[in-house]
Each structure stands twice: as structure tokens, then as C-alpha cells.
Design an enzyme around this catalytic site. Structure first.
Site, PDB file in Angstrom:
ATOM      1  CG  HIS A   1      -2.160  -0.746   1.112  1.00 12.93           C
ATOM      2  ND1 HIS A   1      -3.360  -0.315   1.607  1.00 12.93           N
ATOM      3  CD2 HIS A   1      -2.419  -1.936   0.521  1.00 12.93           C
ATOM      4  CE1 HIS A   1      -4.304  -1.197   1.347  1.00 12.93           C
ATOM      5  NE2 HIS A   1      -3.750  -2.201   0.685  1.00 12.93           N
TER       6      HIS A   1
ATOM      7  CD  GLU B   1      -7.035  -1.934  -2.955  1.00  8.46           C
ATOM      8  OE1 GLU B   1      -5.855  -1.533  -2.846  1.00  8.46           O
ATOM      9  OE2 GLU B   1      -7.373  -3.106  -2.722  1.00  8.46           O
TER      10      GLU B   1
END
Length: 321
Positions: free
Chosen positions: A38, A105
Site C-alpha cells: 500500500h 485501489e
């Protein structure tokens, strides 16, 4: 026997603290570990997000555990660079590393300044990226001019045995599509019928290798404390795709989930102070057909959970019923 792994949450701890946690996880009996790649946390309250690839080198060097990472090649990270990172860890730690590839994402990918594409484009980019990475790991020189451009890319340090490439999927349609190239599948916990559908879609489409599940839960000395931890750290769990994929900032995740009550959070994170209750749930998930379970305690403090689960949950979970 089910492989029981520890999920290392970069979003919730600094890299040094997370390294100590995964070392402790090995001590108490976890078989494996994984993390996600991430750029940002899901919430400002989580407050961290170290670089997974640097951390994985340290984690693999200081434990004997096999490790995996969920990453999204194509926008923030070019697939040739992802292939180089995979190859380097594969050469350093033969047979101990796998990478799961997903479509990503926006909270992690928007930093490039490129527009966030729609899901069909992201799916096509994922499939093309997986092919590029596979060919590079196989020693080929690769050119491509599709959703991703590659010019005469070649890996110069190639492991003797290429690390496995898993596919990351939430729904059955994606799981079936990934079966064409994946060496295994990883998904996240949801209702049992939905999980059965994901496994069936993958297997029916010819999907090979292990099927793994990431499980979010909260444990503490009391039910109230466990619920408070889940509500503080994982209330964004009420948000589902496509919102989960499309939101661009932790602040927006917080704004959209601010109305969630503690009981709403408990619908997405299993909350209990009773290790037996956690054991029973994990056994029931394994019995759906999962070969590997990766346990994610959503609290920022991992040590109390690791001690209790190492003593009261892991031995029975690994044996099955």
C-alpha cells in the site's frame, strides 16, 4: 493441514514494530506471513504505510517463514519493476516468496496523477501485467504496447525457480478470469456462501494451486474492548466495492464511514474475547476449502493477541477438527 499465516498490516504500525511482530508470530507458531503493498492507510487513525518490498527483505532475512505480498502492477508500479522486485526476493530466498497480483485501489494509485481507470480497463491491465511479469521471470526479453508499455525489458538476476504468482479476487467473475494465469488464489473474508462461490468459480475455470483467505478479526481481554478496537481501526470495512476501489484518500474513507456504529463494524470484523470462538470460526472457514488462512488482528498492538493465539488457537487450528 491448513497453513496458518500472520497478516502484517503496514497501515497500522511502523515497519520496525511490524518486523518485531512477525518475528514474534514465528515464535508462537504461525506457519507463514503476508502483507499488502500500500501507499496509504485506510484511515488517518491507522497512521502508517511502510514500503512493503523493503520490509519483505528484512522480514525474510530475519525469519524462516514463507511470505507473500498482494500488489497491483500497472499504475503506481510498472510491471517490469514489480517483476524485478519479485525476482530479487525469489533469488535471495528460494521457495519462500509469492506475490498476489490485483487490479488495485485508487487510495494507493492516484499518486501518479494519472486518471483512475474503470474496472474493465484495470482488469485488462492486470492480465497484461501478469503476462509481462511471468515472461520476465522466465528469462524472456519483453516488449509490449497495450494497457502497459514495455520496451526491451529483461531481468538480469533471475531466480532458478520463479516465485508463484497468485491472483487476488473478491468476486467469482474475477476469480474465474484469473484462473487462466494464476498459480493460486487469495481472497478476503465475506459471507460463507460468497466464499464458496469464489472458490468454485476459480476451480471450475481450471484454477490451480492453493486457495488462501485473509481473515479480519479483533480480540481483546473483554468483548467491549475488542469491539472498540475494531470500530476504531476497521470501521471503513462497511464500505464495499466499487466504493472500496475508487476512494482516493484516507480522509475520504474516514468521512464515508464516520457514521458507522460499533455494531456495524462487528458485521465485517469478527469480534470476541473468547479464543474458542475465534478457533471455531477459523475452523469453519478452513472447511470451506481454503488451504491457507492469513489472520489479521485489526488492533495496532499485536503482542497480547500473539501470545494468546499461539497458546490457545493455533495448535488446534492447524490440526483441524
Amino acid at each position: 493441514m491448513t497453513v496458518v499465516g500472520f497478516h502484517a498490516s503496514h497501515e497500522q504500525a511502523p515497519p520496525s514494530e511490524l518486523l518485531e511482530a512477525v518475528q514474534r508470530a514465528e515464535e508462537v507458531g504461525f506457519d507463514a506471513a503476508m502483507c499488502s503493498d500500500h501507499w496509504a492507510p485506510w484511515s488517518e487513525r491507522q497512521g502508517h504505510s511502510g514500503y512493503s518490498w523493503s520490509w519483505l527483505g528484512a522480514a525474510l532475512a530475519t525469519t524462516r517463514l514463507p511470505f507473500g505480498v498482494v500488489t497491483a502492477p500497472g499504475q503506481r508500479a510498472h510491471p517490469a519493476i514489480v517483476a524485478q522486485a519479485i525476482a530479487t526476493l525469489g533469488e535471495l530466498f528460494p521457495g519462500r516468496f509469492w506475490a498476489a497480483l490485483g487490479s488495485g485501489e485508487n487510495v494507493n494509485e492516484h499518486i501518479t496523477g494519472d486518471p483512475w481507470p474503470d474496472k474493465p480497463f484495470r482488469d485488462a491491465r492486470l492480465d497484461e501485467s501478469a503476462d509481462i511479469i511471468r515472461r520476465l521471470l522466465g528469462g524472456e526479453t519483453v516488449d509490449a504496447d497495450g494497457t502497459v508499455r514495455v520496451h526491451e525489458a529483461r531481468l538480469w538476476s533471475v531466480p532458478e525457480v520463479a516465485p508463484r504468482l497468485f491472483g487476488a479476487a473478491i468476486g467469482p467473475q474475477t476469480a474465474a478470469r484469473l484462473a487462466g494465469w494464476a498459480d493460486g488464489l487469495i481472497t478476503a473474508v465475506q459471507e460463507p456462501d460468497a466464499l464458496r462461490a469464489v472458490i468454485a468459480a476459480y476451480r471450475d475455470a481450471g484454477g490451480r494451486g492453493p486457495v488462501a483467505l485473509q481473515v479480519h478479526y479483533s480480540w481483546a481481554e473483554t468483548d467491549d474492548e475488542a469491539l472498540a478496537i475494531a470500530h476504531d481501526q476497521w470501521r471503513h470495512g462497511i464500505l464495499t466495492p466499487p466504493a472500496l476501489w475508487d476512494i482516493a484518500t484516507p480522509e475520504e474513507f474516514d468521512r464515508r464511514s464516520d457514521h458507522a456504529a460499533p455494531d456495524d463494524t462487528a458485521g465485517h470484523v469478527f469480534v470476541s474475547s473468547d479464543p474458542e470462538a475465534h478457533l471455531e470460526r477459523l475452523l469453519s472457514l478452513a472447511e470451506l476449502g481454503f488451504d491457507e488462512l492469513y489472520l489479521h488482528h485489526v488492533g495496532r498492538a499485536q503482542e497480547p493477541m500473539l501470545t494468546v493465539f499461539g497458546r490457545e488457537v493455533l495448535p488446534a487450528l492447524k490440526e483441524g477438527r
